[in-house]
Write a protein that holds these residues in place. Structure first.
Motif, PDB file in Angstrom:
ATOM      1  N   GLY A 210       0.826  -1.198   0.000  1.00 45.73           N
ATOM      2  CA  GLY A 210       0.000   0.000   0.000  1.00 45.73           C
ATOM      3  C   GLY A 210       0.861   1.249   0.000  1.00 45.73           C
ATOM      4  O   GLY A 210       1.522   1.557   0.993  1.00 45.73           O
ATOM      5  N   VAL A 212       0.842   4.417   0.622  1.00 45.72           N
ATOM      6  CA  VAL A 212       0.116   5.495   1.292  1.00 45.72           C
ATOM      7  C   VAL A 212       1.076   6.258   2.204  1.00 45.72           C
ATOM      8  O   VAL A 212       2.236   5.872   2.369  1.00 45.72           O
ATOM      9  CB  VAL A 212      -1.062   4.923   2.111  1.00 45.72           C
ATOM     10  CG1 VAL A 212      -2.074   4.246   1.190  1.00 45.72           C
ATOM     11  CG2 VAL A 212      -0.559   3.929   3.165  1.00 45.72           C
ATOM     12  N   ASP A 233       2.738  -1.743  -4.486  1.00 42.41           N
ATOM     13  CA  ASP A 233       1.383  -1.261  -4.767  1.00 42.41           C
ATOM     14  C   ASP A 233       1.112  -1.472  -6.247  1.00 42.41           C
ATOM     15  O   ASP A 233       2.027  -1.361  -7.071  1.00 42.41           O
ATOM     16  CB  ASP A 233       1.255   0.225  -4.401  1.00 42.41           C
ATOM     17  CG  ASP A 233      -0.200   0.674  -4.291  1.00 42.41           C
ATOM     18  OD1 ASP A 233      -0.903   0.661  -5.330  1.00 42.41           O
ATOM     19  OD2 ASP A 233      -0.624   1.047  -3.189  1.00 42.41           O
ATOM     20  N   THR A 274      -3.279  -1.192   2.825  1.00 37.83           N
ATOM     21  CA  THR A 274      -4.193  -0.747   1.771  1.00 37.83           C
ATOM     22  C   THR A 274      -5.631  -0.587   2.259  1.00 37.83           C
ATOM     23  O   THR A 274      -6.376   0.241   1.737  1.00 37.83           O
ATOM     24  CB  THR A 274      -4.191  -1.760   0.614  1.00 37.83           C
ATOM     25  OG1 THR A 274      -4.431  -3.063   1.128  1.00 37.83           O
ATOM     26  CG2 THR A 274      -2.845  -1.771  -0.099  1.00 37.83           C
ATOM     27  N   HIS A 275      -6.036  -1.390   3.252  1.00 38.54           N
ATOM     28  CA  HIS A 275      -7.428  -1.521   3.727  1.00 38.54           C
ATOM     29  C   HIS A 275      -8.442  -1.390   2.588  1.00 38.54           C
ATOM     30  O   HIS A 275      -9.390  -0.641   2.622  1.00 38.54           O
ATOM     31  CB  HIS A 275      -7.750  -0.582   4.885  1.00 38.54           C
ATOM     32  CG  HIS A 275      -7.333   0.847   4.726  1.00 38.54           C
ATOM     33  ND1 HIS A 275      -8.067   1.773   4.056  1.00 38.54           N
ATOM     34  CD2 HIS A 275      -6.241   1.488   5.200  1.00 38.54           C
ATOM     35  CE1 HIS A 275      -7.464   2.945   4.113  1.00 38.54           C
ATOM     36  NE2 HIS A 275      -6.355   2.790   4.790  1.00 38.54           N
ATOM     37  N   ASP A 276      -8.164  -2.183   1.542  1.00 39.48           N
ATOM     38  CA  ASP A 276      -9.046  -2.283   0.372  1.00 39.48           C
ATOM     39  C   ASP A 276      -9.186  -3.776   0.086  1.00 39.48           C
ATOM     40  O   ASP A 276      -8.198  -4.461  -0.188  1.00 39.48           O
ATOM     41  CB  ASP A 276      -8.429  -1.548  -0.808  1.00 39.48           C
ATOM     42  CG  ASP A 276      -9.326  -1.546  -2.042  1.00 39.48           C
ATOM     43  OD1 ASP A 276     -10.107  -2.500  -2.221  1.00 39.48           O
ATOM     44  OD2 ASP A 276      -9.230  -0.595  -2.849  1.00 39.48           O
ATOM     45  N   ASP A 280      -6.454  -6.616  -0.204  1.00 42.83           N
ATOM     46  CA  ASP A 280      -6.166  -7.262   1.079  1.00 42.83           C
ATOM     47  C   ASP A 280      -6.469  -8.750   1.091  1.00 42.83           C
ATOM     48  O   ASP A 280      -5.645  -9.552   1.559  1.00 42.83           O
ATOM     49  CB  ASP A 280      -6.997  -6.615   2.197  1.00 42.83           C
ATOM     50  CG  ASP A 280      -6.518  -5.224   2.547  1.00 42.83           C
ATOM     51  OD1 ASP A 280      -5.581  -4.751   1.894  1.00 42.83           O
ATOM     52  OD2 ASP A 280      -7.097  -4.623   3.476  1.00 42.83           O
TER      53      ASP A 280
END
Length: 377
Positions: A210, A212, A233, A274-276, A280
């Motif tokens: 991720g 971010v 990513d 990522t919390h997607d 995930d």
């Protein structure tokens, strides 16, 4: 000895004999871990520290004594806290050190020099040193280095060599310097030995999924702690070296596909930021079946509950799910990316060393735990 490997390598190249004093046991609180060394050459030059200054003078004199001894016999010494005299030889921290001192003649131990050369070049290597056992074997060393983990040197030229080499290879893979007991059984090695295995391993990997803001802070913290950091990513606009200057590598790929193709081991830490779900779930489904040290995933409590539901639907067992640290990190009250990075790395450290994550004021017993490989799998 790894704390002074560069100097020892130079002394070996110059064929300069020296005395090596090594911490082979720690009881209670002590400033430096097992495997830390001081060395003194025949000119009286000294390098290294084993106590932060508390017992250095006494260790120095012991090294000089070993160098003067015609037999060159190894010696052992115990140093502990002194209540009677604050300036006496002792450890003001309250712990005890078991110190092993031996004479090293580089010409007689060429493979030690080779191992130190590998360490100086940053290549993985292990040096096994007999610190307890039959007198004739004390101080014997055996080195394991290179990608093929070939062993050089000898302990007794027979069963002990094989037993020590096997243990050194295992510890080199685990990346831990520890003292181990070997032998006492006819099928392994008839004589019981206590061996200190000094390990210089490649840096443990930290895989951050991720690209971010939290990943930027985490990659910096991971680099500071000595990890080889990879940020991955699937979005090329975000996964760029310019955004992650502290990462050793930035990979543009789907997270699960990259994890399938890269090498991991029992020291590897995976942080999923990522919390997607589309990233995930495939990633965690694969990760939770791998023998890695740490797996953490970022997200709210609601995200966590939904993630666990989806993973169960994918067929993961409760035992597998119990390995997942989610929400990721320790409860430090962190909110900024930098604070969150500290929270996550603190949890990684606690996992690796079996720490409680609680304030030391609320924990009894020794501050420093014995240096034993943790079981992650």
């Amino acid at each position: 000895m790894l704390n002074i490997a560069d100097t020892l390598h130079r002394w070996c190249r110059e064929a300069r004999p020296f005395a090596l004093a090594t911490v082979v046991g720690v009881h209670g609180s002590a400033p430096l871990p097992v495997g830390t060394s001081v060395a003194v050459d025949e000119d009286g030059d000294a390098v290294g520290s084993i106590s932060g200054g508390c017992v250095e003078g006494a260790v120095y004199e012991l090294c000089r004594q070993v160098l003067r001894d015609d037999r060159g016999a190894p010696q052992r010494a115990w140093f502990g806290y002194s209540d009677d005299d604050a300036f006496a030889v002792g450890l003001t921290c309250g712990g005890e050190l078991d110190v092993f001192v031996q004479r090293i003649d580089p010409a007689a131990q060429p493979y030690l020099s080779t191992a130190l050369s590998a360490i100086a070049q940053g290549r993985p290597a292990a040096v096994a040193q007999v610190v307890e056992g039959p007198e004739r074997l004390l101080g014997s060393t055996l080195s394991v280095f290179g990608g093929d983990h070939v062993a050089y040197g000898h302990i007794d030229g027979g069963q002990a060599d094989r037993a020590v080499a096997d243990r050194a290879r295992a510890l080199l893979r685990a990346g831990r310097t520890v003292r181990v007991d070997i032998g006492g059984q006819a099928d392994e090695c008839p004589e019981r030995l206590s061996v200190l295995v000094h390990v210089h391993a490649s840096p443990p990997r930290l895989l951050v999924f991720g690209a971010v803001d939290f990943a930027a802070a985490l990659s910096q913290a991971g680099r500071f702690l000595g990890h080889h950091v990879t940020v991955c990513d699937a979005r090329p606009v975000f996964a760029t070296p310019a955004r992650f200057p502290h990462a050793d590598e930035v990979v543009v790929d789907w997270p699960h596909r990259y994890l399938e193709s890269t090498e991991v081991d029992e020291r590897t830490a995976l942080c999923v930021l990522t919390h997607d779900a589309k990233f995930d779930i495939p990633l965690l489904r694969l990760a939770l079946d791998l023998p890695v040290a740490y797996i953490g995933a970022m997200g709210s409590r609601r995200t966590h509950d939904e993630r666990m539901r989806r993973l169960r639907e994918q067929g993961l067992t409760e035992q597998q799910l119990a390995r997942l640290r989610s929400p990721i990190g320790l409860d430090l009250g962190a909110s900024t990316p930098e604070e969150t990075a500290v929270s996550i790395t603190a949890e990684i450290i606690a996992q690796a060393h079996r720490g409680t994550g609680r304030p030391l004021t609320q924990v009894t017993g020794p501050i420093h735990r014995p240096s034993e490989p943790a079981s992650y799998w």
